[in-house]
Write a protein that holds these residues in place. Structure first.
Motif, PDB file in Angstrom:
ATOM      1  N   PHE A 261      46.422  22.792  63.530  1.00  0.00           N
ATOM      2  CA  PHE A 261      46.223  23.872  62.558  1.00  0.00           C
ATOM      3  C   PHE A 261      44.742  24.253  62.548  1.00  0.00           C
ATOM      4  N   THR A 262      44.463  25.557  62.435  1.00  0.00           N
ATOM      5  CA  THR A 262      43.082  25.972  62.177  1.00  0.00           C
ATOM      6  C   THR A 262      43.038  26.737  60.863  1.00  0.00           C
ATOM      7  N   PHE A 263      41.953  26.516  60.153  1.00  0.00           N
ATOM      8  CA  PHE A 263      41.723  27.153  58.853  1.00  0.00           C
ATOM      9  C   PHE A 263      40.486  28.017  59.025  1.00  0.00           C
ATOM     10  N   GLU A 264      40.664  29.329  58.993  1.00  0.00           N
ATOM     11  CA  GLU A 264      39.584  30.238  59.350  1.00  0.00           C
ATOM     12  C   GLU A 264      39.253  31.167  58.186  1.00  0.00           C
ATOM     13  N   GLU A 265      38.029  31.059  57.703  1.00  0.00           N
ATOM     14  CA  GLU A 265      37.586  31.974  56.651  1.00  0.00           C
ATOM     15  C   GLU A 265      37.564  33.393  57.206  1.00  0.00           C
ATOM     16  N   LYS A 266      37.903  34.376  56.337  1.00  0.00           N
ATOM     17  CA  LYS A 266      37.871  35.769  56.772  1.00  0.00           C
ATOM     18  C   LYS A 266      36.464  36.329  56.623  1.00  0.00           C
ATOM     19  N   TYR A 267      35.778  35.919  55.586  1.00  0.00           N
ATOM     20  CA  TYR A 267      34.400  36.364  55.396  1.00  0.00           C
ATOM     21  C   TYR A 267      33.657  35.270  54.667  1.00  0.00           C
ATOM     22  N   ARG A 268      32.381  35.423  54.591  1.00  0.00           N
ATOM     23  CA  ARG A 268      31.543  34.471  53.878  1.00  0.00           C
ATOM     24  C   ARG A 268      30.633  35.254  52.954  1.00  0.00           C
ATOM     25  N   GLN A 269      30.402  34.757  51.785  1.00  0.00           N
ATOM     26  CA  GLN A 269      29.473  35.386  50.844  1.00  0.00           C
ATOM     27  C   GLN A 269      28.112  35.518  51.534  1.00  0.00           C
ATOM     28  N   GLN A 270      27.616  36.766  51.656  1.00  0.00           N
ATOM     29  CA  GLN A 270      26.346  36.990  52.340  1.00  0.00           C
ATOM     30  C   GLN A 270      25.180  36.972  51.345  1.00  0.00           C
ATOM     31  N   LYS A 271      23.988  36.710  51.861  1.00  0.00           N
ATOM     32  CA  LYS A 271      22.796  36.807  51.015  1.00  0.00           C
ATOM     33  C   LYS A 271      22.189  38.191  51.213  1.00  0.00           C
ATOM     34  N   LEU A 272      22.167  38.990  50.131  1.00  0.00           N
ATOM     35  CA  LEU A 272      21.683  40.370  50.251  1.00  0.00           C
ATOM     36  C   LEU A 272      20.162  40.435  50.036  1.00  0.00           C
ATOM     37  N   ILE A 273      19.568  41.483  50.590  1.00  0.00           N
ATOM     38  CA  ILE A 273      18.132  41.719  50.392  1.00  0.00           C
ATOM     39  C   ILE A 273      17.965  42.404  49.036  1.00  0.00           C
TER      40      ILE A 273
ATOM     41  N   TYR B  64      21.563  45.473  54.721  1.00  0.00           N
ATOM     42  CA  TYR B  64      21.347  44.938  53.371  1.00  0.00           C
ATOM     43  C   TYR B  64      21.430  43.406  53.325  1.00  0.00           C
ATOM     44  N   ILE B  65      21.775  42.812  54.478  1.00  0.00           N
ATOM     45  CA  ILE B  65      22.009  41.369  54.547  1.00  0.00           C
ATOM     46  C   ILE B  65      20.783  40.694  55.146  1.00  0.00           C
ATOM     47  N   LYS B  66      20.410  39.535  54.542  1.00  0.00           N
ATOM     48  CA  LYS B  66      19.326  38.746  55.132  1.00  0.00           C
ATOM     49  C   LYS B  66      19.805  38.254  56.497  1.00  0.00           C
ATOM     50  N   GLU B  67      19.872  36.919  56.665  1.00  0.00           N
ATOM     51  CA  GLU B  67      20.426  36.410  57.914  1.00  0.00           C
ATOM     52  C   GLU B  67      21.938  36.297  57.712  1.00  0.00           C
ATOM     53  N   PRO B  68      22.753  36.854  58.583  1.00  0.00           N
ATOM     54  CA  PRO B  68      24.199  36.831  58.311  1.00  0.00           C
ATOM     55  C   PRO B  68      24.747  35.393  58.252  1.00  0.00           C
ATOM     56  N   VAL B  69      25.614  35.147  57.276  1.00  0.00           N
ATOM     57  CA  VAL B  69      26.283  33.850  57.148  1.00  0.00           C
ATOM     58  C   VAL B  69      27.677  34.003  57.748  1.00  0.00           C
TER      59      VAL B  69
ATOM     60  N   SER C  15      31.457  44.535  48.468  1.00  0.00           N
ATOM     61  CA  SER C  15      31.780  44.791  49.870  1.00  0.00           C
ATOM     62  C   SER C  15      30.661  44.283  50.780  1.00  0.00           C
ATOM     63  N   LEU C  16      29.430  44.589  50.400  1.00  0.00           N
ATOM     64  CA  LEU C  16      28.278  44.138  51.193  1.00  0.00           C
ATOM     65  C   LEU C  16      28.174  42.612  51.172  1.00  0.00           C
ATOM     66  N   LEU C  17      28.484  42.011  49.988  1.00  0.00           N
ATOM     67  CA  LEU C  17      28.440  40.545  49.869  1.00  0.00           C
ATOM     68  C   LEU C  17      29.393  39.877  50.863  1.00  0.00           C
ATOM     69  N   GLN C  18      30.503  40.559  51.126  1.00  0.00           N
ATOM     70  CA  GLN C  18      31.477  40.029  52.091  1.00  0.00           C
ATOM     71  C   GLN C  18      31.122  40.426  53.532  1.00  0.00           C
ATOM     72  N   GLY C  19      30.015  41.149  53.684  1.00  0.00           N
ATOM     73  CA  GLY C  19      29.564  41.522  55.031  1.00  0.00           C
ATOM     74  C   GLY C  19      30.231  42.780  55.554  1.00  0.00           C
ATOM     75  N   ARG C  20      30.896  43.521  54.649  1.00  0.00           N
ATOM     76  CA  ARG C  20      31.606  44.719  55.101  1.00  0.00           C
ATOM     77  C   ARG C  20      30.812  45.969  54.752  1.00  0.00           C
TER      78      ARG C  20
END
Lengths: 272, 272
Positions: free
Chosen positions: A116-128, A165-170, A144-149
């Motif tokens: 089984f693999t458990f795969e996150e769809k997005y990660r909370q991003q750190k915004l500028i 708007y994102i620092k280093e992408p997570v 939306s931006l927090l989710q990287g979208r």
């Protein structure tokens, strides 16, 4: 919950895990040490007046086994139980939750068995912050931006490009659980780049013949998969009772892949 | 072994019981707490290369459950497994061994359920030494008297009457195991005079309504059966998890039948 051997309920109580939090159970295969605790757990849920649905994913036959147990104990479950059969054909999406996709794919063992693999769809991003504060953005747009979208206008053009708007992408995290399997290089592409790989290591290289015979892996083999798949960390488990001291298994794996850990009962492994 | 709940293997190891000594397993009914450890124990016997036969006695359906588990784990057992279905009609002889007869009879519970009695056929007698020594008896003749049996001539007449050579006769022992049952006065005649009666006492009298509803017994009810059946000793068990302190159950029973004991995990109760 992934796999549920005999005594799992006892361990849940011992380590203060609230079993009411368990909504999804994934069973890799029908060898007793991987599923014989399931019926007892279902019975306890029933006796404790559970109301919320339980979703079970497992190989064909497990549904029959559950049905038969309920039939002979004359049990009309007090909660809805949903069963999804896994297959040993290809990688399949079993379940999609708000921020998680769970897949299965076949392992090579003595009976039908899946990983089984458990795969996150997005990660909370750190915004500028400076770009957001006072920018007049709506809450939904920030989320939306927090989710990287990207934020999209009604005409389809991009209003705010997330990358600006994102620092280093997570990156979203991935966890792969490979229960019982012989050494199988075809796993490398399937677990490529995961953050944490659980891979069985029933034996040491000294007992490699036994591993091949019983379709299990050695610690070195598990580490070889981890190395070639460039995973971040490796968790070993499913150790043969013949090994009283487990550190030699750890050392054997570490010689090939340094970021290896032994799974220990009751310990929590955070995925960074 | 009588009944085999989840984790039984773990308890066997904990209390240093050699599982290889177990040749006969009696399952009272198909509620999980009475049989969910059976498949794991069978699997372990198989993995440990057991060769000697295992005889299982239990309600219809248990045979199917075992067969299904073996089918889906692709297990060809390395030892012979014999299964005998119990019935809920009358008292039945399940098994006769050299010095033991084992019977089942129905209990009143939510699903088909049986009690078991273990009845010695004879007991080693204490002979009057002066009458034996120098009497010219054959070894077989002495063995016969030791078992309390008369020695018979070939013409059918009595050569040595056992009662004349025996000090005070020692009676064969009887043990009755009544797993899950509502208070049932018809048990009295079935367990009459046994040396040890195990009788469930899930509840106290204060929770009698709950006992009736779930078809279980109270400690006082168990003691009432013991008293009316004139058994020698009573062993209580199957306590509801609601009771942290079990002594009130013991006191409640003792008020009716003094020779009562609480069953404790890992403790051995000798039948005098």
């Amino acid at each position: 919950m992934v796999d549920c051997g005999e005594g799992t309920q006892h361990q849940l109580r011992r380590f203060h895990v609230k079993s009411s939090k368990i909504d999804h159970v994934f069973i890799s295969h029908l060898h007793g040490d991987h599923y014989l605790g399931l019926m007892g757990m279902i019975s306890t849920f029933h006796l404790n007046n559970r109301k919320s649905p339980l979703h079970i994913f497992g190989p064909p036959g497990l549904d029959e086994i559950i049905t038969q147990h309920l039939k002979y104990s004359h049990t009309q479950l007090k909660f809805p139980l949903f069963f999804t059969r896994t297959t040993t054909e290809g990688k399949n999406l079993l379940l999609e939750l708000e921020n998680l996709r769970i897949y299965s794919f076949p392992l090579k063992h003595r009976i039908p068995c899946t990983a089984f693999t458990f795969e996150e769809k997005y990660r909370q991003q750190k915004l500028i912050k400076e770009k957001i504060v006072g920018g007049g953005m709506a809450v939904e747009e920030i989320q939306s931006l927090l989710q990287g979208r990207d934020v999209i206008n009604t005409d389809g053009s991009i209003k705010y490009r997330a990358s600006e708007y994102i620092k280093e992408p997570v990156l979203p995290r991935k966890y792969a659980f490979c229960s019982d399997t012989v050494f199988d290089p075809s796993l490398v592409s399937l677990v490529n780049g995961v953050d944490l790989l659980y891979h069985e290591s029933t034996f040491m290289e000294a007992d490699k013949d036994r591993a091949k015979l019983t379709l299990h892996s050695t610690a070195e083999e598990a580490a070889t998969i981890a190395k070639n798949a460039q995973v971040k960390e490796l968790l070993l488990g499913h150790f043969s009772v013949r090994y009283i001291d487990l550190y030699p298994l750890l050392w054997e794996a570490k010689a090939v892949f340094e970021a290896t850990h032994l799974s220990e009962e009751g310990k929590t492994y955070a995925i960074k």
